[in-house]
Design a protein around this motif. Structure first.
Motif, short mmCIF file in Angstrom:
data_model
loop_
_atom_site.label_atom_id
_atom_site.label_comp_id
_atom_site.label_asym_id
_atom_site.label_seq_id
_atom_site.Cartn_x
_atom_site.Cartn_y
_atom_site.Cartn_z
N UNK A 156 0.79 -1.23 0.00
CA UNK A 156 0.00 0.00 0.00
C UNK A 156 0.82 1.28 0.00
N UNK A 157 2.15 1.17 -0.09
CA UNK A 157 3.00 2.34 -0.06
C UNK A 157 3.88 2.38 -1.31
N UNK A 158 4.25 3.59 -1.73
CA UNK A 158 5.10 3.75 -2.90
C UNK A 158 6.50 4.20 -2.47
N UNK A 159 7.48 3.89 -3.31
CA UNK A 159 8.84 4.30 -3.00
C UNK A 159 9.66 4.33 -4.28
N UNK A 160 10.61 5.28 -4.32
CA UNK A 160 11.56 5.38 -5.43
C UNK A 160 12.89 4.83 -4.94
N UNK A 161 13.38 3.77 -5.55
CA UNK A 161 14.60 3.11 -5.08
C UNK A 161 15.33 2.44 -6.25
N UNK A 162 16.58 2.05 -5.98
CA UNK A 162 17.28 1.16 -6.89
C UNK A 162 16.74 -0.24 -6.65
N UNK A 163 16.43 -0.94 -7.73
CA UNK A 163 15.73 -2.22 -7.60
C UNK A 163 16.67 -3.37 -7.99
N UNK A 164 16.83 -4.32 -7.07
CA UNK A 164 17.65 -5.50 -7.31
C UNK A 164 16.83 -6.74 -6.94
N UNK A 165 17.02 -7.82 -7.69
CA UNK A 165 16.34 -9.06 -7.32
C UNK A 165 17.19 -10.26 -7.73
N UNK A 166 17.04 -11.33 -6.96
CA UNK A 166 17.68 -12.62 -7.24
C UNK A 166 16.87 -13.71 -6.54
N UNK A 167 17.47 -14.88 -6.34
CA UNK A 167 16.74 -15.98 -5.73
C UNK A 167 16.35 -15.69 -4.29
N UNK A 168 16.99 -14.69 -3.68
CA UNK A 168 16.69 -14.34 -2.29
C UNK A 168 15.55 -13.33 -2.16
N UNK A 169 15.02 -12.89 -3.30
CA UNK A 169 13.91 -11.94 -3.26
C UNK A 169 14.25 -10.61 -3.89
N UNK A 170 13.62 -9.59 -3.40
CA UNK A 170 13.76 -8.25 -3.95
C UNK A 170 14.40 -7.33 -2.92
N UNK A 171 15.35 -6.50 -3.38
CA UNK A 171 15.98 -5.53 -2.50
C UNK A 171 15.81 -4.14 -3.08
N UNK A 172 15.22 -3.25 -2.28
CA UNK A 172 15.02 -1.87 -2.68
C UNK A 172 16.06 -1.03 -1.96
N UNK A 173 17.01 -0.51 -2.72
CA UNK A 173 18.17 0.16 -2.15
C UNK A 173 18.05 1.67 -2.28
N UNK A 174 18.24 2.37 -1.16
CA UNK A 174 18.22 3.83 -1.18
C UNK A 174 19.57 4.36 -1.65
N UNK A 175 19.58 5.61 -2.08
CA UNK A 175 20.82 6.29 -2.45
C UNK A 175 21.13 7.31 -1.36
N UNK A 176 21.11 6.83 -0.13
CA UNK A 176 21.37 7.65 1.05
C UNK A 176 21.64 6.68 2.20
N UNK A 177 22.85 6.75 2.76
CA UNK A 177 23.23 5.79 3.79
C UNK A 177 22.40 5.88 5.06
N UNK A 178 21.64 6.94 5.20
CA UNK A 178 20.78 7.08 6.39
C UNK A 178 19.54 6.20 6.30
N UNK A 179 19.30 5.61 5.15
CA UNK A 179 18.11 4.79 4.96
C UNK A 179 18.51 3.33 4.76
N UNK A 180 17.83 2.44 5.44
CA UNK A 180 18.08 1.01 5.29
C UNK A 180 17.44 0.48 4.01
N UNK A 181 18.02 -0.61 3.50
CA UNK A 181 17.40 -1.28 2.35
C UNK A 181 16.07 -1.90 2.77
N UNK A 182 15.19 -2.01 1.81
CA UNK A 182 13.92 -2.71 2.03
C UNK A 182 14.03 -4.08 1.37
N UNK A 183 13.85 -5.13 2.14
CA UNK A 183 13.98 -6.49 1.63
C UNK A 183 12.59 -7.11 1.51
#
Length: 219
Positions: free
Chosen positions: A160-187
């Motif tokens: 239900x939420x939107x986000x602008x991130x770098x998008x990576x995916x593999x067998x472990x799922x999806x990783x949404x990576x911020x371009x700011x070290x103050x923000x954690x990745x979303x797995x």
């Protein structure tokens, strides 16, 4: 706006009122429309207008008068589109010096700059999670309804939420990576991967300095 197809009679009705508007710069009255089509009652005019409103070919203004949607006005009423393009004023050498040649070579339009214009849309950024790629709070990001490759920046909808991130995916799922070290990745775990919707691929953003195009990734 549905922009559904018109029936033959609705198309004739629509073309008549648009042609009248182009010639006289006002819309025809109900009586003029009824006389033109031989309607016995103004109700027939009302029914056709309601159909055009429902299908998105007309809109209601604040003063309750009907009008054309803005995207149809220039095309149907032959309004000038010169201000929408960047003029091409001539030729310039990119090799040896040569005589300046000034000429009217047309203009650069939005369609020239963005060949897939029908796939583009924009969203306004809220927050600073992408500041290291120079995307800041209040900027407008330009997105394309297109496939996103691994590592691309994209807009996603998840839980239900939107986000602008770098998008990576593999067998472990999806990783949404911020371009700011103050923000954690979303797995996003593989079992809920299908609940994530990619809204669009980032191709650039607009700020006070103008349009900033996305940097092409080095293969």
């Amino acid at each position: 706006m549905d922009n559904a197809h018109l029936t033959r009679k609705q198309k004739e009705f629509f073309e008549y009122i648009v042609d009248y508007k182009k010639e006289y710069d006002v819309w025809p009255t109900y009586r003029e429309i009824a006389d033109h089509f031989g309607y016995r009652s103004p109700n027939s005019v009302t029914q056709n207008i309601q159909a055009l409103l429902k299908k998105g070919y007309l809109i209601k203004r604040n003063d309750e008068e009907y009008d054309l949607p803005s995207e149809k006005k220039k095309t149907l009423l032959n309004e000038s589109e010169e201000k929408d393009g960047i003029p091409i004023r001539g030729l310039i050498a990119a090799g040896y010096l040569q005589e300046a040649v000034e000429a009217d070579l047309g203009s650069i339009t939005m369609e020239s700059l963005f060949p897939n214009l029908d796939k583009l849309f924009a969203l306004r950024v809220s927050g600073f999670s992408m500041k290291d790629v120079n995307i800041y709070d209040g900027d407008l990001v330009l997105l394309m309804d297109d496939d996103v490759k691994n590592g691309d920046i994209g807009a996603v909808l998840y839980d239900g939420e939107t986000s602008l991130k770098k998008i990576f995916w593999d067998q472990n799922g999806l990783r949404l990576e911020a371009a700011n070290e103050d923000y954690d990745d979303i797995i996003v775990e593989p079992d809920v991967f299908e609940e994530v919707r990619i809204i669009g691929k980032y191709i650039g953003h607009i700020n006070k300095q103008g349009f900033q195009r996305a940097t092409a990734k080095v293969a």
